[in-house]
Design an enzyme around this catalytic site. Structure first.
Site, mmCIF file in Angstrom:
data_model
loop_
_atom_site.group_PDB
_atom_site.id
_atom_site.type_symbol
_atom_site.label_atom_id
_atom_site.label_comp_id
_atom_site.label_asym_id
_atom_site.label_seq_id
_atom_site.Cartn_x
_atom_site.Cartn_y
_atom_site.Cartn_z
ATOM 1 N N SER A 105 6.499 3.188 13.206
ATOM 2 C CA SER A 105 5.068 3.309 13.461
ATOM 3 C C SER A 105 4.816 4.047 14.763
ATOM 4 N N ASP A 161 -5.297 -2.751 21.198
ATOM 5 C CA ASP A 161 -5.652 -1.377 20.796
ATOM 6 C C ASP A 161 -5.476 -0.384 21.941
ATOM 7 N N TYR A 197 3.555 -6.730 17.064
ATOM 8 C CA TYR A 197 3.855 -5.921 15.881
ATOM 9 C C TYR A 197 4.590 -4.645 16.292
ATOM 10 N N ASP A 230 11.802 -12.756 -1.123
ATOM 11 C CA ASP A 230 11.611 -12.501 0.302
ATOM 12 C C ASP A 230 12.853 -11.789 0.838
ATOM 13 N N TYR A 283 0.820 -1.226 0.000
ATOM 14 C CA TYR A 283 0.000 0.000 0.000
ATOM 15 C C TYR A 283 0.856 1.279 0.000
ATOM 16 N N ILE A 284 1.646 1.486 1.034
ATOM 17 C CA ILE A 284 2.411 2.746 1.114
ATOM 18 C C ILE A 284 3.575 2.705 0.121
ATOM 19 N N ASN A 332 -7.484 -3.389 8.839
ATOM 20 C CA ASN A 332 -7.535 -1.948 9.093
ATOM 21 C C ASN A 332 -8.930 -1.388 8.816
ATOM 22 N N LYS A 345 8.712 -3.058 15.704
ATOM 23 C CA LYS A 345 9.136 -1.716 15.263
ATOM 24 C C LYS A 345 10.043 -1.082 16.315
ATOM 25 N N PHE A 392 1.532 7.502 11.274
ATOM 26 C CA PHE A 392 0.274 7.361 11.999
ATOM 27 C C PHE A 392 -0.663 6.524 11.104
ATOM 28 N N ASN A 393 -1.881 6.903 10.823
ATOM 29 C CA ASN A 393 -2.771 5.954 10.132
ATOM 30 C C ASN A 393 -3.056 6.343 8.683
ATOM 31 N N PHE A 426 9.883 -0.946 3.437
ATOM 32 C CA PHE A 426 8.480 -1.074 3.851
ATOM 33 C C PHE A 426 8.115 -2.509 4.216
HETATM 34 P P1 NAD Z 1 1.440 -3.671 3.036
HETATM 35 O O1 NAD Z 1 1.176 -4.980 3.664
HETATM 36 O O2 NAD Z 1 0.478 -3.159 2.029
HETATM 37 O O3 NAD Z 1 2.896 -3.655 2.381
HETATM 38 C C1 NAD Z 1 3.964 -4.403 2.903
HETATM 39 C C2 NAD Z 1 4.509 -5.217 1.744
HETATM 40 O O4 NAD Z 1 5.605 -5.993 2.230
HETATM 41 C C3 NAD Z 1 3.498 -6.191 1.171
HETATM 42 O O5 NAD Z 1 3.420 -5.997 -0.226
HETATM 43 C C4 NAD Z 1 4.056 -7.583 1.512
HETATM 44 O O6 NAD Z 1 3.763 -8.523 0.501
HETATM 45 C C5 NAD Z 1 5.531 -7.276 1.653
HETATM 46 N N1 NAD Z 1 6.270 -8.172 2.546
HETATM 47 C C6 NAD Z 1 5.970 -8.542 3.808
HETATM 48 N N2 NAD Z 1 6.926 -9.344 4.305
HETATM 49 C C7 NAD Z 1 7.858 -9.494 3.325
HETATM 50 C C8 NAD Z 1 9.064 -10.215 3.230
HETATM 51 N N3 NAD Z 1 9.519 -10.972 4.223
HETATM 52 N N4 NAD Z 1 9.766 -10.132 2.074
HETATM 53 C C9 NAD Z 1 9.320 -9.381 1.047
HETATM 54 N N5 NAD Z 1 8.176 -8.702 1.074
HETATM 55 C C10 NAD Z 1 7.455 -8.741 2.197
HETATM 56 O O7 NAD Z 1 1.623 -2.623 4.222
HETATM 57 P P2 NAD Z 1 1.738 -1.043 4.198
HETATM 58 O O8 NAD Z 1 0.520 -0.504 4.834
HETATM 59 O O9 NAD Z 1 2.129 -0.564 2.849
HETATM 60 O O10 NAD Z 1 2.926 -0.858 5.236
HETATM 61 C C11 NAD Z 1 4.270 -0.686 4.814
HETATM 62 C C12 NAD Z 1 5.153 -0.568 6.041
HETATM 63 O O11 NAD Z 1 4.710 0.524 6.837
HETATM 64 C C13 NAD Z 1 5.121 -1.807 6.964
HETATM 65 O O12 NAD Z 1 6.419 -2.019 7.466
HETATM 66 C C14 NAD Z 1 4.185 -1.386 8.073
HETATM 67 O O13 NAD Z 1 4.467 -2.038 9.268
HETATM 68 C C15 NAD Z 1 4.481 0.092 8.178
HETATM 69 N N6 NAD Z 1 3.364 0.854 8.740
HETATM 70 C C16 NAD Z 1 2.139 0.787 8.163
HETATM 71 C C17 NAD Z 1 1.071 1.482 8.721
HETATM 72 C C18 NAD Z 1 -0.309 1.391 8.151
HETATM 73 O O14 NAD Z 1 -1.264 1.764 8.837
HETATM 74 N N7 NAD Z 1 -0.506 0.945 6.922
HETATM 75 C C19 NAD Z 1 1.285 2.299 9.854
HETATM 76 C C20 NAD Z 1 2.562 2.352 10.405
HETATM 77 C C21 NAD Z 1 3.611 1.632 9.839
HETATM 78 N N1 UFG Z 2 -11.308 -0.489 13.973
HETATM 79 C C1 UFG Z 2 -12.632 -0.856 14.079
HETATM 80 N N2 UFG Z 2 -13.111 -1.817 13.227
HETATM 81 C C2 UFG Z 2 -12.337 -2.412 12.275
HETATM 82 C C3 UFG Z 2 -10.988 -2.033 12.181
HETATM 83 C C4 UFG Z 2 -10.505 -1.071 13.054
HETATM 84 O O1 UFG Z 2 -13.353 -0.340 14.926
HETATM 85 O O2 UFG Z 2 -12.838 -3.288 11.545
HETATM 86 C C5 UFG Z 2 -10.797 0.567 14.863
HETATM 87 C C6 UFG Z 2 -9.667 0.103 15.759
HETATM 88 O O3 UFG Z 2 -10.169 -0.495 16.922
HETATM 89 C C7 UFG Z 2 -8.917 1.420 15.994
HETATM 90 C C8 UFG Z 2 -9.123 2.196 14.685
HETATM 91 O O4 UFG Z 2 -10.261 1.598 14.065
HETATM 92 O O5 UFG Z 2 -9.528 2.134 17.039
HETATM 93 C C9 UFG Z 2 -7.950 2.109 13.737
HETATM 94 O O6 UFG Z 2 -7.632 0.727 13.547
HETATM 95 P P1 UFG Z 2 -6.676 0.229 12.367
HETATM 96 O O7 UFG Z 2 -6.592 -1.253 12.438
HETATM 97 O O8 UFG Z 2 -7.086 0.825 11.062
HETATM 98 O O9 UFG Z 2 -5.281 0.910 12.730
HETATM 99 P P2 UFG Z 2 -4.419 0.836 14.075
HETATM 100 O O10 UFG Z 2 -4.435 2.207 14.682
HETATM 101 O O11 UFG Z 2 -4.787 -0.304 14.928
HETATM 102 O O12 UFG Z 2 -2.990 0.530 13.490
HETATM 103 C C10 UFG Z 2 -2.518 1.198 12.328
HETATM 104 C C11 UFG Z 2 -1.636 0.256 11.544
HETATM 105 C C12 UFG Z 2 -0.396 -0.054 12.316
HETATM 106 C C13 UFG Z 2 0.258 1.222 12.774
HETATM 107 C C14 UFG Z 2 -0.694 2.122 13.508
HETATM 108 C C15 UFG Z 2 -0.046 3.455 13.791
HETATM 109 O O13 UFG Z 2 -2.331 -0.957 11.239
HETATM 110 O O14 UFG Z 2 0.479 -0.741 11.460
HETATM 111 O O15 UFG Z 2 -1.844 2.354 12.709
HETATM 112 O O16 UFG Z 2 -0.922 4.303 14.467
HETATM 113 F F1 UFG Z 2 1.299 0.954 13.565
#
Ligand code: NAD
Ligand code: UFG
Length: 331
Positions: free
Chosen positions: A124, A294, A149, A58, A11-12, A199, A153, A178-179, A80
């Protein structure tokens, strides 16, 4: 610059690849596709007119990484790749520690062997654990993470800091996201997790589409303005732009830490209401139990990134909702 983007079809990562290609960088992606699809490579090409090099591999696979570094002369890495579901990590700690920590150690070792010392790391907001107050600044204590998780980090931030102490050629950025929500304006890339989303936003868009029957809101008895969890939702394109800003700034060695958020907290119910306003679609929901791991409130003070990098999130919550929905409809 020749940049390796681990997790670049995710995604990111995919949104960041677009901005890197648009500014003229050469992009090599390594992703094992555990949570993304190869078609994203073609989507990135459609948006930018340039096809990134893609390796389905991988980061635990040292030989594959070695080949990539040898073939492409990688100058910097944006890392990422990782498993990221808070709830899932509580039930699968070994998988999370192995993938995220051993995977990163392998990557760092290969980088060092190839004299590549520039790394941007996806950290994160979860490293702050349960913050004593909000908004959260970078100098707040880290630790007290509430799930494996977040602990991966936290440990990785520590490992990266130790690495710099051992060898001052490293230039490392720890970006505490953040989110992120929303999608690219083209609707070609967005948050498209494999299986049932963990999420909030991808769950909401699938309910809007009718793929899932209703949203479960995890808890309405938190000490927040309406009892539901409060988060700092940030448009993924703004978040991707933060990576470009930090890369521009990484001319010296060192470890730097930035919050990437908007500085505003919205509750789950605020987000549902904003989604309904932006799209005209009603989201059926029920109140469920709190989700393990949470916390009540988590939102940033992002002023350090603005001051030092000249970066600031621009897009509104409604824009985030509209783009997320446009992406869901198009896919
Ligand atoms: P994502 O799951 O969409 O992307 C992560 C990618 O990494 C995926 O395409 C997955 O296939 C790949 N991957 C996982 N393990 C691997 C491995 N061992 N080898 C090769 N590829 C691998 O997630 P995202 O939301 O894009 O997040 C990217 C990064 O940002 C992650 O490290 C995540 O922890 C961090 N992050 C995400 C959020 C969020 O809310 N999305 C918030 C804070 C931090
Ligand atoms: N939530 C619901 N229903 C759902 C999913 C989520 O109520 O089906 C609520 C959660 O309880 C939380 C909020 O929505 O209160 C956000 O939840 P997310 O799962 O979307 O995100 P988180 O805050 O739990 O975590 C995300 C990423 C992490 C990252 C973090 C940083 O998944 O990787 O944000 O703030 F570390």
């Amino acid at each position: 610059m020749r940049i390796l983007v681990t997790g670049g079809t995710g995604y990111i990562g995919s949104h960041t690849c677009v901005q890197l290609l648009e500014r003229g960088d050469e992009v090599v992606i390594v992703d094992n596709l555990s949570n993304s699809k190869e078609i994203v490579v073609s989507s990135i090409e459609k948006i930018t007119g340039k096809r990134p090099v893609f390796y389905r591999a991988d980061i635990l696979d040292r030989e594959a990484l070695d080949t990539i570094f040898t073939t492409h002369g990688i100058e910097a890495v944006i890392h990422f790749a990782g498993l990221k579901a808070v709830g899932e990590s509580v039930s699968k700690p070994l998988e999370y520690y192995h993938n995220n920590i051993t995977g990163t150690l392998t990557l760092l070792d290969v980088m060092r062997e190839h004299n590549c010392f520039k790394l941007v790391f996806s950290s994160s907001a979860t490293v702050y654990g349960t913050p004593a107050s909000v908004p959260i600044r970078e100098d707040f204590p880290t630790g007290g993470t509430t799930n494996p998780y977040g602990t991966t980090k936290l440990y990785l931030e520590r490992i990266l800091s130790d690495l710099f102490v051992s060898d001052d050629r490293w230039s490392i950025a720890l970006l505490r996201y953040f989110n992120p929500i929303g999608a690219h304006e083209s609707c070609l890339i967005g948050d498209n997790p494999n299986g049932i989303p963990n999420n909030l936003m991808p769950y909401v868009t699938r309910v809007a589409k009718g793929t899932l029957p209703q949203l479960s809101i995890y808890g309405n008895d938190y000490p927040t303005h309406d009892g539901t969890g409060v988060r700092d939702f940030i448009h993924v394109e703004d978040l991707a732009a933060g990576h470009i800003a930090v890369l521009n700034h990484m001319t010296d060695a060192g470890v730097r830490v930035y919050n990437l958020g908007t500085g505003v907290g919205y509750s789950v119910l605020d987000l549902v209401a904003a989604f309904e306003r932006a799209t005209g679609i009603k989201i059926p929901y029920r109140i469920a139990d709190r989700r393990p791991g949470d916390i009540a409130e988590c939102w940033s003070d992002p002023s350090k990134a603005e001051r030092e990098l000249g970066w600031k999130a621009q897009r509104t919550l409604e824009e985030m909702c509209r783009s997320a929905w446009n992406f869901e409809k198009a896919n």
